[in-house]
Scaffold this motif. Sequence first.
Motif, PDB file in Angstrom:
ATOM      1  N   ASN A 167     -62.662-111.202 -25.840  1.00 27.11           N
ATOM      2  CA  ASN A 167     -62.929-112.173 -27.579  1.00 27.11           C
ATOM      3  C   ASN A 167     -62.020-111.308 -28.586  1.00 27.11           C
ATOM      4  N   GLY A 168     -61.724-110.586 -28.165  1.00 25.83           N
ATOM      5  CA  GLY A 168     -60.802-109.583 -29.048  1.00 25.83           C
ATOM      6  C   GLY A 168     -61.142-108.116 -29.955  1.00 25.83           C
ATOM      7  N   ALA A 169     -62.497-108.478 -29.088  1.00 24.93           N
ATOM      8  CA  ALA A 169     -63.004-106.758 -29.293  1.00 24.93           C
ATOM      9  C   ALA A 169     -62.712-105.619 -27.661  1.00 24.93           C
ATOM     10  N   GLY A 170     -62.118-104.364 -28.536  1.00 29.88           N
ATOM     11  CA  GLY A 170     -62.443-103.458 -27.968  1.00 29.88           C
ATOM     12  C   GLY A 170     -63.101-103.225 -26.958  1.00 29.88           C
ATOM     13  N   VAL A 171     -63.139-103.322 -25.056  1.00 28.62           N
ATOM     14  CA  VAL A 171     -64.150-102.548 -24.450  1.00 28.62           C
ATOM     15  C   VAL A 171     -63.725-102.163 -23.822  1.00 28.62           C
ATOM     16  N   SER A 198     -57.337-109.904 -22.863  1.00 29.17           N
ATOM     17  CA  SER A 198     -56.299-109.482 -23.425  1.00 29.17           C
ATOM     18  C   SER A 198     -56.423-107.976 -23.486  1.00 29.17           C
ATOM     19  N   CYS A 199     -54.994-107.432 -24.249  1.00 31.50           N
ATOM     20  CA  CYS A 199     -54.715-105.991 -23.967  1.00 31.50           C
ATOM     21  C   CYS A 199     -53.412-105.794 -25.428  1.00 31.50           C
ATOM     22  N   VAL A 200     -53.797-104.955 -25.700  1.00 36.25           N
ATOM     23  CA  VAL A 200     -52.934-104.202 -27.444  1.00 36.25           C
ATOM     24  C   VAL A 200     -53.207-102.861 -26.881  1.00 36.25           C
ATOM     25  N   TYR A 201     -52.356-102.461 -27.802  1.00 34.25           N
ATOM     26  CA  TYR A 201     -52.038-101.015 -27.100  1.00 34.25           C
ATOM     27  C   TYR A 201     -51.448-100.546 -28.343  1.00 34.25           C
ATOM     28  N   SER A 202     -51.897 -98.962 -28.281  1.00 36.86           N
ATOM     29  CA  SER A 202     -51.042 -98.430 -29.907  1.00 36.86           C
ATOM     30  C   SER A 202     -50.985 -96.858 -29.623  1.00 36.86           C
ATOM     31  N   ILE A 203     -50.019 -96.282 -30.356  1.00 37.70           N
ATOM     32  CA  ILE A 203     -49.582 -94.191 -30.212  1.00 37.70           C
ATOM     33  C   ILE A 203     -50.504 -93.589 -30.644  1.00 37.70           C
ATOM     34  N   LYS A 204     -51.836 -94.377 -31.594  1.00 34.59           N
ATOM     35  CA  LYS A 204     -52.530 -93.405 -32.079  1.00 34.59           C
ATOM     36  C   LYS A 204     -53.807 -93.382 -31.273  1.00 34.59           C
ATOM     37  N   LYS A 205     -54.560 -92.964 -31.320  1.00 39.55           N
ATOM     38  CA  LYS A 205     -56.165 -93.251 -30.562  1.00 39.55           C
ATOM     39  C   LYS A 205     -56.927 -94.002 -31.469  1.00 39.55           C
ATOM     40  N   ASN A 206     -57.587 -94.656 -31.037  1.00 40.45           N
ATOM     41  CA  ASN A 206     -58.655 -95.492 -31.963  1.00 40.45           C
ATOM     42  C   ASN A 206     -60.282 -95.764 -31.076  1.00 40.45           C
ATOM     43  N   PRO A 207     -61.123 -95.622 -31.443  1.00 44.47           N
ATOM     44  CA  PRO A 207     -62.446 -95.700 -31.537  1.00 44.47           C
ATOM     45  C   PRO A 207     -62.621 -97.522 -31.054  1.00 44.47           C
ATOM     46  N   LEU A 208     -63.148 -97.385 -29.613  1.00 40.13           N
ATOM     47  CA  LEU A 208     -62.834 -98.655 -29.588  1.00 40.13           C
ATOM     48  C   LEU A 208     -63.760 -99.561 -30.865  1.00 40.13           C
ATOM     49  N   GLY A 209     -64.908 -99.413 -31.654  1.00 44.78           N
ATOM     50  CA  GLY A 209     -64.943 -99.878 -32.532  1.00 44.78           C
ATOM     51  C   GLY A 209     -64.208-100.691 -33.370  1.00 44.78           C
ATOM     52  N   ASN A 210     -63.811 -99.978 -32.985  1.00 44.62           N
ATOM     53  CA  ASN A 210     -62.421-100.282 -34.759  1.00 44.62           C
ATOM     54  C   ASN A 210     -61.394-100.620 -33.986  1.00 44.62           C
ATOM     55  N   VAL A 211     -60.927-101.367 -33.069  1.00 47.48           N
ATOM     56  CA  VAL A 211     -60.371-102.312 -32.065  1.00 47.48           C
ATOM     57  C   VAL A 211     -60.698-103.578 -32.205  1.00 47.48           C
TER      58      VAL A 211
END
Length: 317
Positions: A167-171, A198-211
């Motif tokens: 639902n749009g939030a990283g898990v 859904s899936c998203v990706y990035s080069i930098k590592k982000n905390p799940l709470g910020n995704v």
Amino acid sequence: MRLQLLMICFFNGALGLQNDSSQAEFNPAVIFSHATELLEGDILQIKCMIPVTEETQGQLCIYLCKDGIGTRMERLTKSKSTQEFNVQQVAIKDSGNYSCVWSTKKHFVQNVTAEGHNTVFIQVREFGLGSIYLRNTVVFESASVDLICFGCNTKTVKSFHMYLCMNGAGVDMVVAHSDGIARFTLGQVKREDSGNYSCVYSIKKNPLGNVAVTNEKSVFIQVTEMDVHQWSVESRNVIRLLCSVGLVIAAVAFLIIHNFYSIKAMFCTTSTPATRPQTPKPDDTASCSIETRQLKERRESGQTQLSSTVSPQGEES
């Protein structure tokens, strides 16, 4: 008062002439870029090409401009007509329209205000939008769910950080290699795990709470309770199927065994006369004995008649 107005007009005109003269010192160049969408931390690679003329035979300065303002400068010798610019670890602020210009003179980069033959719009994003694959969208509670996420292939970075969003939030997050493929497993799912994934990706590592990214390429997973009645019906169907298969296998085995013994018996019957002589029947033996006895008696009676007609001296009686 009039003198002040005249002086202001004079300086404005002089400034305009200076800007026009500075604009005339820059010549447009052609810009190329293979990628127009980048992730934060990626490398921006742009090539600028100038036409080969008599004017461009000497040493030149080529400028990379963003939104019409110079950002970088490189020198070109007369043996080169193409220059590549590499911008390391781009950020969102680096998004914009890029173009190239060249000049025979060196200028301060920040003072260059010009545009080239064409422009390329570069979009820098924090997250890339991936695709997701799921075999079954309806699962039962306490089951395990496997999801496969696809990003993009890249040669500039060796790995991605792939995020699974509900639902749009990283898990969840895993590291995907340059092929951009990652696998997620949800174990012991519950009814509250139902939702859009859904899936998203990035080069930098982000905390799940910020995704927090909305991706239209999503799948809806429905987690339902285990239906005991439905499970029993399915179990009975499976048992019936197994019994049917077992009966078929038993019938085939019976036919194979029956045919084997039938062929064996037929082979033994046809081979008996050639290997073992038949024993004469009792009736046949008796008839043979009677015929032999009769033939012997006839011979004896014939010899008696012959001896009675011929005398010992050879005369007839």
